[in-house]
Design a protein around this motif. Sequence first.
Motif, PDB file in Angstrom:
ATOM      1  N   ALA A  62      -1.809  -7.092  -8.866  1.00 31.62           N
ATOM      2  CA  ALA A  62      -1.883  -7.538  -7.597  1.00 31.62           C
ATOM      3  C   ALA A  62      -1.905  -5.796  -6.950  1.00 31.62           C
ATOM      4  CB  ALA A  62      -0.684  -8.746  -6.847  1.00 31.62           C
ATOM      5  N   PRO A  63      -1.789  -5.940  -5.436  1.00 32.37           N
ATOM      6  CA  PRO A  63      -2.517  -4.556  -5.150  1.00 32.37           C
ATOM      7  C   PRO A  63      -0.789  -4.790  -4.281  1.00 32.37           C
ATOM      8  CG  PRO A  63      -3.367  -6.400  -3.890  1.00 32.37           C
ATOM      9  CD  PRO A  63      -3.173  -6.440  -4.847  1.00 32.37           C
ATOM     10  N   VAL A  64      -0.111  -3.300  -4.574  1.00 31.77           N
ATOM     11  CA  VAL A  64       0.866  -3.058  -3.605  1.00 31.77           C
ATOM     12  C   VAL A  64       1.085  -1.507  -3.202  1.00 31.77           C
ATOM     13  CG1 VAL A  64       1.728  -1.529  -6.155  1.00 31.77           C
ATOM     14  CG2 VAL A  64       3.055  -2.848  -4.266  1.00 31.77           C
ATOM     15  N   THR A  65       1.679  -1.579  -1.957  1.00 37.39           N
ATOM     16  CA  THR A  65       1.761  -0.290  -1.390  1.00 37.39           C
ATOM     17  C   THR A  65       2.904   0.399  -1.462  1.00 37.39           C
ATOM     18  OG1 THR A  65       0.738  -0.991   0.478  1.00 37.39           O
ATOM     19  CG2 THR A  65       2.339   0.988   0.881  1.00 37.39           C
ATOM     20  N   GLU A 313       4.672   6.262   2.846  1.00 38.20           N
ATOM     21  CA  GLU A 313       3.709   5.404   2.579  1.00 38.20           C
ATOM     22  C   GLU A 313       2.830   6.437   1.743  1.00 38.20           C
ATOM     23  OE1 GLU A 313      -0.278   3.229   4.004  1.00 38.20           O
ATOM     24  OE2 GLU A 313       2.043   2.070   4.131  1.00 38.20           O
ATOM     25  N   GLU A 314       2.450   6.634   0.223  1.00 38.53           N
ATOM     26  CA  GLU A 314       1.926   7.681  -0.723  1.00 38.53           C
ATOM     27  C   GLU A 314       0.535   6.434  -0.533  1.00 38.53           C
ATOM     28  OE1 GLU A 314       3.840   7.823  -4.383  1.00 38.53           O
ATOM     29  OE2 GLU A 314       5.946   8.835  -3.664  1.00 38.53           O
ATOM     30  N   GLY A 315       0.257   5.406  -1.183  1.00 40.86           N
ATOM     31  CA  GLY A 315      -1.057   4.720  -1.105  1.00 40.86           C
ATOM     32  C   GLY A 315      -0.355   3.743  -1.293  1.00 40.86           C
ATOM     33  N   ILE A 316      -2.083   3.151  -2.144  1.00 37.50           N
ATOM     34  CA  ILE A 316      -2.003   1.581  -2.347  1.00 37.50           C
ATOM     35  C   ILE A 316      -2.670   1.348  -3.688  1.00 37.50           C
ATOM     36  CG2 ILE A 316      -3.047  -0.832  -2.487  1.00 37.50           C
ATOM     37  CD1 ILE A 316      -3.550   0.052   0.707  1.00 37.50           C
ATOM     38  N   ARG A 317      -1.737   0.854  -4.915  1.00 36.16           N
ATOM     39  CA  ARG A 317      -2.158   0.293  -6.136  1.00 36.16           C
ATOM     40  C   ARG A 317      -2.913  -0.804  -6.348  1.00 36.16           C
ATOM     41  NH1 ARG A 317      -1.059   3.488 -10.739  1.00 36.16           N
ATOM     42  NH2 ARG A 317       0.564   4.847  -9.949  1.00 36.16           N
ATOM     43  N   PRO A 318      -3.669  -0.481  -6.400  1.00 35.68           N
ATOM     44  CA  PRO A 318      -4.466  -1.456  -6.079  1.00 35.68           C
ATOM     45  C   PRO A 318      -4.722  -2.613  -7.664  1.00 35.68           C
ATOM     46  CG  PRO A 318      -5.906  -0.607  -6.821  1.00 35.68           C
ATOM     47  CD  PRO A 318      -5.159   0.497  -6.762  1.00 35.68           C
ATOM     48  N   ASN A 319      -4.125  -2.894  -8.912  1.00 37.72           N
ATOM     49  CA  ASN A 319      -3.551  -3.437  -9.648  1.00 37.72           C
ATOM     50  C   ASN A 319      -2.547  -2.857 -10.663  1.00 37.72           C
ATOM     51  OD1 ASN A 319      -6.460  -4.832  -9.613  1.00 37.72           O
ATOM     52  ND2 ASN A 319      -7.073  -2.329 -10.371  1.00 37.72           N
ATOM     53  N   ALA A 320      -1.752  -3.103  -9.972  1.00 37.87           N
ATOM     54  CA  ALA A 320      -0.130  -2.930  -9.554  1.00 37.87           C
ATOM     55  C   ALA A 320       0.362  -4.795 -11.387  1.00 37.87           C
ATOM     56  CB  ALA A 320       0.255  -2.563  -9.153  1.00 37.87           C
ATOM     57  N   ILE A 321       1.210  -3.656 -11.921  1.00 29.74           N
ATOM     58  CA  ILE A 321       1.737  -4.924 -13.162  1.00 29.74           C
ATOM     59  C   ILE A 321       3.150  -4.305 -12.486  1.00 29.74           C
ATOM     60  CG2 ILE A 321       2.071  -5.016 -14.793  1.00 29.74           C
ATOM     61  CD1 ILE A 321      -0.419  -5.036 -16.484  1.00 29.74           C
ATOM     62  N   LEU A 322       3.735  -5.271 -11.984  1.00 35.42           N
ATOM     63  CA  LEU A 322       5.129  -5.264 -11.742  1.00 35.42           C
ATOM     64  C   LEU A 322       5.991  -6.475 -12.759  1.00 35.42           C
ATOM     65  CD1 LEU A 322       5.217  -5.022  -8.101  1.00 35.42           C
ATOM     66  CD2 LEU A 322       5.897  -3.117  -9.671  1.00 35.42           C
ATOM     67  N   VAL A 323       7.180  -5.554 -13.400  1.00 32.57           N
ATOM     68  CA  VAL A 323       7.742  -6.852 -14.443  1.00 32.57           C
ATOM     69  C   VAL A 323       8.825  -6.690 -13.766  1.00 32.57           C
ATOM     70  CG1 VAL A 323       8.566  -7.157 -16.440  1.00 32.57           C
ATOM     71  CG2 VAL A 323       6.143  -6.488 -16.329  1.00 32.57           C
ATOM     72  N   PRO A 324       9.911  -7.792 -13.766  1.00 37.79           N
ATOM     73  CA  PRO A 324      11.310  -8.257 -12.981  1.00 37.79           C
ATOM     74  C   PRO A 324      12.188  -7.157 -13.804  1.00 37.79           C
ATOM     75  CG  PRO A 324      10.341  -9.870 -13.334  1.00 37.79           C
ATOM     76  CD  PRO A 324       9.721  -9.842 -13.768  1.00 37.79           C
ATOM     77  N   GLN A 325      13.532  -6.630 -13.033  1.00 32.82           N
ATOM     78  CA  GLN A 325      14.063  -5.584 -14.081  1.00 32.82           C
ATOM     79  C   GLN A 325      15.139  -6.351 -15.087  1.00 32.82           C
ATOM     80  OE1 GLN A 325      16.480  -3.330 -11.180  1.00 32.82           O
ATOM     81  NE2 GLN A 325      14.079  -2.283 -10.766  1.00 32.82           N
ATOM     82  N   LEU A 326      15.291  -7.232 -15.032  1.00 33.08           N
ATOM     83  CA  LEU A 326      16.332  -8.292 -15.564  1.00 33.08           C
ATOM     84  C   LEU A 326      15.315  -8.498 -17.078  1.00 33.08           C
ATOM     85  CD1 LEU A 326      18.129 -10.938 -13.198  1.00 33.08           C
ATOM     86  CD2 LEU A 326      18.800  -8.768 -14.611  1.00 33.08           C
ATOM     87  N   ALA A 366       1.978   1.433 -18.642  1.00 34.11           N
ATOM     88  CA  ALA A 366       1.330   1.224 -20.547  1.00 34.11           C
ATOM     89  C   ALA A 366       2.439  -1.001 -20.665  1.00 34.11           C
ATOM     90  CB  ALA A 366       0.953   1.964 -20.093  1.00 34.11           C
ATOM     91  N   GLY A 367       1.699  -0.436 -22.107  1.00 35.53           N
ATOM     92  CA  GLY A 367       2.289  -1.799 -22.851  1.00 35.53           C
ATOM     93  C   GLY A 367       2.299  -2.930 -22.545  1.00 35.53           C
ATOM     94  N   LEU A 368       1.439  -3.427 -21.259  1.00 39.21           N
ATOM     95  CA  LEU A 368       1.288  -4.697 -20.640  1.00 39.21           C
ATOM     96  C   LEU A 368      -0.279  -5.316 -20.161  1.00 39.21           C
ATOM     97  CD1 LEU A 368       4.444  -6.155 -18.987  1.00 39.21           C
ATOM     98  CD2 LEU A 368       3.694  -6.779 -21.141  1.00 39.21           C
ATOM     99  N   LYS A 369      -0.540  -6.019 -20.289  1.00 41.68           N
ATOM    100  CA  LYS A 369      -1.996  -6.186 -19.933  1.00 41.68           C
ATOM    101  C   LYS A 369      -1.626  -7.648 -18.996  1.00 41.68           C
ATOM    102  CE  LYS A 369      -3.980  -8.579 -24.326  1.00 41.68           C
ATOM    103  NZ  LYS A 369      -2.627  -8.100 -25.193  1.00 41.68           N
ATOM    104  N   PRO A 370      -3.207  -7.539 -18.430  1.00 37.27           N
ATOM    105  CA  PRO A 370      -2.723  -9.303 -17.425  1.00 37.27           C
ATOM    106  C   PRO A 370      -3.350 -10.147 -18.305  1.00 37.27           C
ATOM    107  CG  PRO A 370      -4.781  -7.891 -16.766  1.00 37.27           C
ATOM    108  CD  PRO A 370      -4.038  -7.145 -18.170  1.00 37.27           C
ATOM    109  N   PRO A 399       4.040  -8.895  -4.737  1.00 36.20           N
ATOM    110  CA  PRO A 399       4.870  -7.870  -4.154  1.00 36.20           C
ATOM    111  C   PRO A 399       4.307  -7.850  -3.229  1.00 36.20           C
ATOM    112  CG  PRO A 399       2.427  -6.843  -4.912  1.00 36.20           C
ATOM    113  CD  PRO A 399       2.433  -7.764  -6.079  1.00 36.20           C
ATOM    114  N   PRO A 400       5.736  -7.272  -1.666  1.00 36.90           N
ATOM    115  CA  PRO A 400       5.261  -7.453  -0.558  1.00 36.90           C
ATOM    116  C   PRO A 400       4.213  -6.656  -0.177  1.00 36.90           C
ATOM    117  CG  PRO A 400       7.774  -6.026  -1.348  1.00 36.90           C
ATOM    118  CD  PRO A 400       6.878  -6.988  -2.569  1.00 36.90           C
ATOM    119  N   ALA A 401       4.103  -6.223   0.895  1.00 41.30           N
ATOM    120  CA  ALA A 401       2.824  -5.405   1.216  1.00 41.30           C
ATOM    121  C   ALA A 401       3.220  -3.970   1.156  1.00 41.30           C
ATOM    122  CB  ALA A 401       2.740  -6.095   2.618  1.00 41.30           C
TER     123      ALA A 401
END
Length: 407
Positions: A62-65, A313-326, A366-370, A399-401
């Motif tokens: 998902a995109p994330v700023t 604000e650095e920019g928007i990553r259009p296809n960000a992969i986020l994983v919970p820290q836990l 790196a390490g995960l894929k959709p 993710p938040p805007a």
Amino acid sequence: MTPSPISTDPTPWGRSFRRLLGVTSLGLLATGLIAGCKPKQAGPPGGPGGPMEVSVLTIAPAPVTLTEDLPGRISARRVAEVRARVNGIVLRRLFTEGTDVTEGQLLYEIDPAPYQAALDSALGTLARAQADATNARLKEERYKQLLTAKAISKQDYDDALASQRTFDADVLSGKAAVESARINLDYTKVTSPVAGRIGISQVTEGAYVQAANATLLVTVQQLDHVYVDVAQASSELLRLRRELASGRLKADESGNARVKLIHETGEIYPEEGTLEMSDVTVNATTNSVTVRAIFPNPRGELLPGLFVRARLEEGIRPNAILVPQLAVSRNSKGEPTTMIVGANNLVELRVLQTSRAVGNQWLVTAGLKPGDQVIVDNLQRIRPGAPVKVAAAESAPTPPATASAAH
């Protein structure tokens, strides 16, 4: 009753038989104990109920700023140090310290008497020079007519012409002296060069100020807009440019980088700022570049010198992969790892590359894929290769805007 021959026979044969019977009994007892100590055969992994049930998170880009928090301090947009431009005694102070003043407002009055006298003297000198110049011009005109009639020599006319030009030069010099005296007289009335908030007066009535030392009288700072200067590592600046150039980061649609301000208390300043500029020189000591943002300050809350954090604000990553820290741990090499549900519902260990934290999640590069299913619970009770049962599959939260990121 007749006793048993086994238990009562006193012969050597009877005694041998009893010893043999005792050894046989001990052997049977030892065999039973060994059988009792034999471990039970392990059941299938996951316990008697089958594979362990785990909850998973299905990876969905998902995109994330992306933003970066940098410490900095506030400075006024315009700072004017009001200094003495003539020598003299301060007669009056005409403002209240700490209030707002307008451009051109009278602040101090320095004793004007000597400067008024100098102006009067310059005016008298100018008037004398103008009179002499008029007389010399009339004389030159008469001599010109006499020269035409050949009543005087050419030398006499040349002397008259030179005299006229000399007096004309005296007039110009006199005008300059008058202007200089008038400027000095005006400097005795000290005005504010900018509109803004005035600080503490450095002099009082009766103080002697000097132009040679440029005595500081007071400072006026324009606070309707303020600057926030922060230092950004040069390596980060280069990384951002590379990612923007490669398309991994996309700039905002407006093309203007937005900046938010965070107070020491953690409160976010309601007004949004914009990136004004970045310095063109890298600080050799800190290896950083100064970045300047400008913020509106309609209520005067932001004061020069205040410590804040600027969220750039650095920019928007259009296809960000986020994983919970836990769901992320570290292996013996210190590398981030996570457990996923692999083929045949077997646990698989993945080594990740994480560039930064985004809130309570890791940004995975790196390490995960959709589509990968990341296990988010029972992580202490499973191991790679163990069969598991997926309890509930849910997509990664959007993710938040704008997400604050820390390295």
